[in-house]
Scaffold this motif. Sequence first.
Motif, PDB file in Angstrom:
ATOM      1  N   TYR A   6       0.869  -1.181   0.000  1.00 58.09           N
ATOM      2  CA  TYR A   6       0.000   0.000   0.000  1.00 58.09           C
ATOM      3  C   TYR A   6       0.903   1.227   0.000  1.00 58.09           C
ATOM      4  N   ILE A   7       0.732   2.089  -1.009  1.00 59.25           N
ATOM      5  CA  ILE A   7       1.572   3.273  -1.115  1.00 59.25           C
ATOM      6  C   ILE A   7       0.735   4.525  -0.920  1.00 59.25           C
ATOM      7  N   GLY A   8       1.337   5.501  -0.271  1.00 63.30           N
ATOM      8  CA  GLY A   8       0.716   6.806  -0.104  1.00 63.30           C
ATOM      9  C   GLY A   8       1.787   7.829   0.206  1.00 63.30           C
ATOM     10  N   ARG A   9       1.450   9.089   0.029  1.00 61.38           N
ATOM     11  CA  ARG A   9       2.406  10.130   0.426  1.00 61.38           C
ATOM     12  C   ARG A   9       2.370  10.316   1.941  1.00 61.38           C
ATOM     13  N   PHE A  10       1.216  10.055   2.550  1.00 57.29           N
ATOM     14  CA  PHE A  10       1.069  10.147   4.007  1.00 57.29           C
ATOM     15  C   PHE A  10       1.526  11.506   4.528  1.00 57.29           C
ATOM     16  N   GLN A  11       0.931  12.557   3.965  1.00 59.47           N
ATOM     17  CA  GLN A  11       1.278  13.946   4.297  1.00 59.47           C
ATOM     18  C   GLN A  11       0.115  14.631   5.002  1.00 59.47           C
ATOM     19  N   GLY A  34       4.530   1.777   1.445  1.00 62.72           N
ATOM     20  CA  GLY A  34       5.447   2.611   0.680  1.00 62.72           C
ATOM     21  C   GLY A  34       5.185   4.080   0.947  1.00 62.72           C
ATOM     22  N   ILE A  35       6.222   4.792   1.350  1.00 63.30           N
ATOM     23  CA  ILE A  35       6.143   6.234   1.553  1.00 63.30           C
ATOM     24  C   ILE A  35       6.454   6.885   0.213  1.00 63.30           C
ATOM     25  N   GLY A  36       5.404   7.266  -0.519  1.00 65.53           N
ATOM     26  CA  GLY A  36       5.590   7.864  -1.840  1.00 65.53           C
ATOM     27  C   GLY A  36       6.132   9.274  -1.768  1.00 65.53           C
ATOM     28  N   SER A  37       6.701   9.724  -2.877  1.00 65.53           N
ATOM     29  CA  SER A  37       7.301  11.062  -2.967  1.00 65.53           C
ATOM     30  C   SER A  37       8.288  11.293  -1.834  1.00 65.53           C
ATOM     31  N   ALA A  38       9.085  10.270  -1.539  1.00 65.53           N
ATOM     32  CA  ALA A  38      10.026  10.334  -0.418  1.00 65.53           C
ATOM     33  C   ALA A  38      11.104  11.396  -0.612  1.00 65.53           C
ATOM     34  N   ASP A  39      11.294  11.822  -1.840  1.00 70.22           N
ATOM     35  CA  ASP A  39      12.331  12.806  -2.123  1.00 70.22           C
ATOM     36  C   ASP A  39      11.833  14.244  -2.012  1.00 70.22           C
ATOM     37  N   ALA A  50      10.712  12.308   4.317  1.00 70.76           N
ATOM     38  CA  ALA A  50      10.509  10.857   4.300  1.00 70.76           C
ATOM     39  C   ALA A  50      10.751  10.268   5.681  1.00 70.76           C
ATOM     40  N   GLY A  51      11.800  10.704   6.341  1.00 69.65           N
ATOM     41  CA  GLY A  51      12.106  10.182   7.669  1.00 69.65           C
ATOM     42  C   GLY A  51      11.016  10.495   8.679  1.00 69.65           C
ATOM     43  N   GLU A  52      10.470  11.692   8.607  1.00 64.50           N
ATOM     44  CA  GLU A  52       9.381  12.063   9.508  1.00 64.50           C
ATOM     45  C   GLU A  52       8.138  11.215   9.235  1.00 64.50           C
ATOM     46  N   ARG A  53       7.870  10.957   7.969  1.00 57.51           N
ATOM     47  CA  ARG A  53       6.712  10.121   7.625  1.00 57.51           C
ATOM     48  C   ARG A  53       6.955   8.666   8.003  1.00 57.51           C
ATOM     49  N   ASP A  65      -1.272  -6.705  13.732  1.00 54.40           N
ATOM     50  CA  ASP A  65      -0.949  -8.099  14.038  1.00 54.40           C
ATOM     51  C   ASP A  65      -0.106  -8.808  12.982  1.00 54.40           C
ATOM     52  N   VAL A  66       0.355  -8.087  11.966  1.00 57.47           N
ATOM     53  CA  VAL A  66       1.196  -8.725  10.954  1.00 57.47           C
ATOM     54  C   VAL A  66       2.502  -7.941  10.840  1.00 57.47           C
ATOM     55  N   PRO A  67       3.582  -8.606  10.450  1.00 57.33           N
ATOM     56  CA  PRO A  67       4.827  -7.871  10.208  1.00 57.33           C
ATOM     57  C   PRO A  67       4.592  -6.779   9.163  1.00 57.33           C
ATOM     58  N   THR A  68       5.084  -5.584   9.464  1.00 54.04           N
ATOM     59  CA  THR A  68       4.862  -4.429   8.600  1.00 54.04           C
ATOM     60  C   THR A  68       6.198  -3.746   8.336  1.00 54.04           C
ATOM     61  N   TYR A  69       6.438  -3.455   7.055  1.00 53.52           N
ATOM     62  CA  TYR A  69       7.682  -2.822   6.631  1.00 53.52           C
ATOM     63  C   TYR A  69       7.342  -1.463   6.036  1.00 53.52           C
ATOM     64  N   VAL A  70       8.003  -0.413   6.496  1.00 53.62           N
ATOM     65  CA  VAL A  70       7.776   0.938   5.993  1.00 53.62           C
ATOM     66  C   VAL A  70       8.989   1.321   5.159  1.00 53.62           C
ATOM     67  N   VAL A  71       8.732   1.613   3.870  1.00 58.55           N
ATOM     68  CA  VAL A  71       9.820   1.811   2.916  1.00 58.55           C
ATOM     69  C   VAL A  71       9.635   3.129   2.160  1.00 58.55           C
ATOM     70  N   PRO A  72      10.613   4.032   2.209  1.00 62.39           N
ATOM     71  CA  PRO A  72      10.536   5.250   1.402  1.00 62.39           C
ATOM     72  C   PRO A  72      10.711   4.923  -0.083  1.00 62.39           C
ATOM     73  N   ILE A  73       9.893   5.545  -0.908  1.00 63.58           N
ATOM     74  CA  ILE A  73       9.959   5.361  -2.359  1.00 63.58           C
ATOM     75  C   ILE A  73      10.072   6.743  -2.997  1.00 63.58           C
ATOM     76  N   GLU A  74      11.213   7.016  -3.618  1.00 63.16           N
ATOM     77  CA  GLU A  74      11.393   8.295  -4.301  1.00 63.16           C
ATOM     78  C   GLU A  74      10.574   8.328  -5.583  1.00 63.16           C
ATOM     79  N   ASP A  75      10.171   9.531  -5.976  1.00 61.27           N
ATOM     80  CA  ASP A  75       9.448   9.698  -7.236  1.00 61.27           C
ATOM     81  C   ASP A  75      10.380   9.488  -8.418  1.00 61.27           C
ATOM     82  N   ILE A  76       9.821   8.911  -9.446  1.00 60.19           N
ATOM     83  CA  ILE A  76      10.472   8.942 -10.752  1.00 60.19           C
ATOM     84  C   ILE A  76       9.396   9.395 -11.727  1.00 60.19           C
ATOM     85  N   ASP A  77       9.772  10.116 -12.724  1.00 60.09           N
ATOM     86  CA  ASP A  77       8.801  10.671 -13.661  1.00 60.09           C
ATOM     87  C   ASP A  77       8.719   9.840 -14.938  1.00 60.09           C
ATOM     88  N   ARG A  78       8.722   8.537 -14.764  1.00 61.46           N
ATOM     89  CA  ARG A  78       8.597   7.622 -15.906  1.00 61.46           C
ATOM     90  C   ARG A  78       7.628   6.518 -15.502  1.00 61.46           C
TER      91      ARG A  78
END
Length: 179
Positions: A6-11, A34-39, A50-53, A65-78
């Motif tokens: 699940y991806i979002g900017r979470f802003q 996924g932390i979108g627009s991490a850059d 990104a770090g604050e998010r 109740d499930v293992p959860t991984y939070v990953v920054p994802i930088e934008d790419i324009d392609r």
Amino acid sequence: MTRGFYIGRFQPFHNGHRAMVDHIVDEVDELVLGIGSADVSHTVRNPFTAGERVMMVTKAVEDVDVPTYVVPIEDIDRNAVWVSHIESMAPSFDVAYSNNPLVVQLFEERGIEVRDSPMFDRDRLEGSDIRERMLDGDTWDDRVPDVVVDVIDEISGVQRLQTVAKDDVSRRWEADEDD
């Protein structure tokens, strides 16, 4: 085992995002957020780093109740390689969650199952509305988990948003003067 994405900017990360996480964890064994627009940060649309998010999201979902991984994802324009980019940045996943038509199309083109995301109190729980309330000095903290309020307070996030909004306004005004 099923791992969902699940991806979002979470802003910022708000109660609608949390409700979505609660919905997803009923269907998967592990979750990648996924932390979108991490850059991007320090703008009215994207005030938090990104770090604050990562802090916001990690604290807000630590009780699931499930293992959860939070990953920054930088934008790419392609768009054609966007899903490949995500796959290179995140743990592998079996299913993605989104209602965004472009995101759905991109994942499906890559052969990844996409499940609809129910909307939770969308009239109240929208990042742009929450940021607008912060700018206007209105009540916003009832729309985000308490731990997110704590992170925003710790980083003086409301003050930052108000400052960058003034800067954006002054830049627009200066640009109008130059024309």
